[in-house]
Design a protein around this motif. Structure first.
Motif, short mmCIF file in Angstrom:
data_model
loop_
_atom_site.label_atom_id
_atom_site.label_comp_id
_atom_site.label_asym_id
_atom_site.label_seq_id
_atom_site.Cartn_x
_atom_site.Cartn_y
_atom_site.Cartn_z
N ASP A 294 0.37 -1.36 -0.03
CA ASP A 294 0.29 0.29 0.06
C ASP A 294 0.77 1.21 0.34
OD1 ASP A 294 -1.54 1.86 0.65
OD2 ASP A 294 -3.23 1.05 2.20
N ALA A 295 0.99 1.77 -1.11
CA ALA A 295 2.03 2.65 -1.69
C ALA A 295 1.72 4.02 -0.46
CB ALA A 295 1.71 3.27 -2.69
N PHE A 296 0.25 4.74 0.19
CA PHE A 296 0.01 5.75 0.28
C PHE A 296 -0.79 5.44 0.97
CE2 PHE A 296 1.26 6.81 -4.21
CZ PHE A 296 2.50 7.17 -3.61
N GLY A 297 -0.64 5.10 2.29
CA GLY A 297 -1.79 4.30 3.60
C GLY A 297 -2.81 5.15 4.15
N GLY A 298 -2.30 6.35 4.52
CA GLY A 298 -3.03 6.77 5.05
C GLY A 298 -3.53 6.27 6.46
N GLN A 299 -4.11 6.79 7.52
CA GLN A 299 -4.14 6.35 9.05
C GLN A 299 -4.81 5.44 8.90
OE1 GLN A 299 -6.19 10.37 10.55
NE2 GLN A 299 -7.34 9.05 10.91
N GLY A 300 -5.29 4.88 8.05
CA GLY A 300 -6.38 3.71 8.25
C GLY A 300 -6.95 2.72 8.86
N GLU B 123 0.92 -14.63 4.24
CA GLU B 123 0.67 -13.05 3.08
C GLU B 123 1.43 -12.15 4.22
OE1 GLU B 123 -3.42 -10.71 3.28
OE2 GLU B 123 -3.60 -12.55 2.93
N ARG B 124 2.38 -11.09 3.93
CA ARG B 124 2.83 -10.07 3.89
C ARG B 124 1.74 -8.60 3.93
NH1 ARG B 124 8.35 -8.85 2.53
NH2 ARG B 124 7.99 -9.74 0.69
N LEU B 125 2.13 -7.81 4.84
CA LEU B 125 1.83 -6.24 4.31
C LEU B 125 2.79 -5.38 4.48
CD1 LEU B 125 -0.28 -4.04 3.62
CD2 LEU B 125 -1.01 -4.11 6.06
N ILE B 126 2.53 -4.77 3.67
CA ILE B 126 4.37 -3.30 3.66
C ILE B 126 3.02 -2.53 2.93
CG2 ILE B 126 6.11 -2.55 2.47
CD1 ILE B 126 6.38 -5.48 1.57
N VAL B 127 3.53 -0.78 4.16
CA VAL B 127 2.89 -0.16 3.71
C VAL B 127 3.20 1.15 4.10
CG1 VAL B 127 1.91 -0.30 6.49
CG2 VAL B 127 0.91 1.25 4.93
N VAL B 128 3.36 2.21 3.50
CA VAL B 128 4.36 3.63 3.35
C VAL B 128 3.12 4.59 3.46
CG1 VAL B 128 5.71 5.12 1.82
CG2 VAL B 128 5.06 1.69 0.90
N GLU B 129 3.89 4.96 4.20
CA GLU B 129 3.23 6.64 4.22
C GLU B 129 4.07 7.58 4.77
OE1 GLU B 129 1.44 9.85 4.57
OE2 GLU B 129 -0.17 7.89 4.72
N LYS B 130 4.25 8.87 4.16
CA LYS B 130 5.53 9.79 4.94
C LYS B 130 5.35 10.71 5.58
CE LYS B 130 5.07 13.08 0.41
NZ LYS B 130 5.34 13.20 -0.81
N LEU C 136 5.73 -0.83 8.41
CA LEU C 136 5.05 0.42 7.64
C LEU C 136 6.81 1.35 7.26
CD1 LEU C 136 3.54 2.63 8.23
CD2 LEU C 136 4.01 2.47 10.37
N ARG C 137 7.32 1.78 6.52
CA ARG C 137 7.81 2.22 5.96
C ARG C 137 7.41 3.87 6.23
NH1 ARG C 137 11.30 -0.02 0.93
NH2 ARG C 137 11.95 1.73 0.99
N GLN C 138 7.96 4.76 6.74
CA GLN C 138 7.74 6.21 6.72
C GLN C 138 8.99 7.25 5.17
OE1 GLN C 138 8.12 8.57 10.10
NE2 GLN C 138 8.30 10.70 8.89
N GLU C 139 8.56 6.63 3.99
CA GLU C 139 9.21 7.96 3.09
C GLU C 139 8.00 7.77 1.38
OE1 GLU C 139 11.93 4.36 1.32
OE2 GLU C 139 11.68 3.79 2.73
N ASP C 140 8.86 7.69 0.53
CA ASP C 140 8.22 8.12 -0.40
C ASP C 140 7.26 6.98 -1.64
OD1 ASP C 140 7.83 9.81 -3.48
OD2 ASP C 140 8.42 7.86 -4.00
N GLY C 141 5.68 7.31 -1.65
CA GLY C 141 5.21 5.30 -1.56
C GLY C 141 5.95 5.46 -3.12
N TYR C 142 5.98 5.58 -4.24
CA TYR C 142 5.94 5.57 -5.58
C TYR C 142 8.12 4.67 -5.27
CZ TYR C 142 3.04 8.84 -7.24
OH TYR C 142 2.06 9.18 -7.82
N GLU C 143 8.71 5.08 -4.53
CA GLU C 143 9.82 5.43 -4.70
C GLU C 143 10.16 3.07 -3.53
OE1 GLU C 143 12.47 7.66 -3.41
OE2 GLU C 143 12.19 9.47 -4.79
#
Length: 306
Positions: A69-75, A143-150, A170-177
Motif C-alpha cells: 500500500d503505497a499511500f497508507g493514510g491513517q488506516g 501473506e505480508r503487508l508493506i505499507v508506506v506513509e510519508k 511500515l515505511r515512512q518515505e515516498d510511496g512510489y520509490e
C-alpha cells in the motif's frame, strides 16, 4: 518628493505572486487530498470494493503473496470527526451503501470487510476502514503487508491502527520509490495499491512511471491505480500507458454528477481476477445509488481478458 517604501506585507504578497506565476498556470488536478475529510466517499467505495474483491481472490488461491500500500493514510477514520463532518462526503458514499436492503455480491463483500476491519461486532456508520486496515484484516499465514506513509503524524496514527492486528512493515518515505524498491517480491505474487493524494504538479507522470516500471519488474503484479478525472488529457494518457504496460487490464470510471468537488474518478487494474469485471457490471445499480444530482454511471472496459 520621496515615495514611501512599500510595506513588508505588500513586498511579501508580491514575492508570493512571483512564485505562483513562475510555476505557470494552476494545475486543476492538484487536490491536497487529506483523507480525513474524504473517507468513505464515492471514490473510496469504488477503489475499496475493488480492493476487497482482489484480496478475496488472492486469499482463495492459498498461495503466498504480498500487499503493498503505497499511500497508507491513517488506516481507520472517524466519520463523526470534525474533518469528516465538515465535508459529509460519506453521506453520499459509504452510508448510502449501508442503507441498501439487498446489496449485490460486490457491495456485500465490501460491507462485510468493513465490519470486520473496523474492529466492532456490528457494522458501524461512525467508522470507516481505509486500505491498510482492510489489507491486514483476515491476513493469511503466508501473506505480508508493506505499507508506506510519508507524513509523520499520519504514519504514527497508522501504526496504532495496525498494531496487534497482523504482520506488517511500515515505511515512512515516498510511496512510489518504496513500492518499486520491493518489486519483484520473493513470493512471486503481489497486490500493489497506488492511490496518491495528487498534491504534486507531476502526479500523473509519477504514477505512470511507477506502474510502467513496476510491471517491468514484476509483470504478473496486480496493480490497482486510482486517479481523479478533472480533465481528459492526462487521465487518458495515463490509461494508455497503463494498457501498454499491462496487456491484461481493467478500466473503471465512476461519475456521480456532483456540482462541486470531484465528480468523476477512475481505477486501472493490471492482471485483474477473472471475475472482477462481471462483479462490477452486476453492481451497476448499487453504484448508481452514489449519484448526487442524478444516478451515478459506472463504466467498465477491459483488454486481454476475453
Amino acid at each position: 518628493t520621496l515615495l514611501d517604501p512599500p510595506s513588508p506585507w505588500l513586498m511579501f504578497n508580491n514575492f508570493l505572486f512571483l512564485i505562483l506565476i513562475s510555476q505557470g498556470p494552476i494545475d486543476k488536478n492538484i487536490m491536497n487530498y487529506d483523507h480525513a475529510y474524504h473517507a468513505g466517499n464515492f471514490a473510496d467505495c469504488l477503489k475499496h470494493a475493488l480492493l476487497v474483491h482482489v484480496l478475496a481472490y488472492y486469499r482463495s488461491r492459498l498461495k503466498p503473496f504480498v500487499c503493498i500500500d503505497a499511500f497508507g493514510g491513517q488506516g481507520l477514520y472517524d466519520l463523526t470527526s470534525l474533518e469528516a463532518s465538515k465535508t459529509a462526503e460519506a453521506e453520499n458514499g459509504f452510508k448510502r451503501w449501508l442503507a441498501l436492503e439487498n446489496p449485490c455480491d460486490l457491495v456485500m463483500e465490501f460491507l462485510t470487510a468493513q465490519r470486520r476491519a473496523n474492529g466492532r461486532q456490528e457494522l458501524d456508520a461512525g467508522l470507516y476502514a481505509g486500505s491498510p486496515r482492510l489489507m491486514i484484516t483476515d491476513q493469511m499465514q503466508a501473506e505480508r503487508l508493506i505499507v508506506v506513509e510519508k507524513h509523520p503524524d499520519i504514519a504514527r496514527n497508522l501504526f496504532l491502527h495496525l498494531k496487534g492486528r497482523g504482520r506488517f512493515r511500515l515505511r515512512q518515505e515516498d510511496g512510489y520509490e518504496a513500492s518499486l524498491s520491493y518489486l519483484p517480491v520473493p513470493e512471486k505474487r503481489a497486490i500493489v495499491l497506488l492511490d496518491p493524494p495528487f498534491e504534486e504538479w507531476d502526479e500523473f507522470k509519477r504514477l505512470s512511471h511507477c506502474v510502467v516500471h513496476g510491471l517491468k519488474k514484476q509483470p504478473n503484479a496486480c496493480i490497482i491505480a486510482w486517479y481523479p478525472i478533472k480533465d481528459l488529457e492526462r487521465p487518458m494518457n495515463f490509461e494508455q500507458e497503463f494498457m501498454e504496460a499491462s496487456p491484461k487490464n481493467l478500466r473503471v470510471h465512476l461519475d456521480v454528477f456532483a456540482q462541486e468537488g470531484i465528480s468523476r474518478t477512475g481505477v486501472m487494474v493490471s492482471n485483474p481476477p477473472h471475475r472482477l469485471k462481471q462483479a462490477l457490471i452486476a453492481a451497476k445499480e448499487d453504484f448508481a445509488m452514489l449519484g448526487k444530482t442524478k444516478p451515478a454511471v459506472l463504466s467498465v472496459t477491459s483488454s486481454g481478458l476475453e
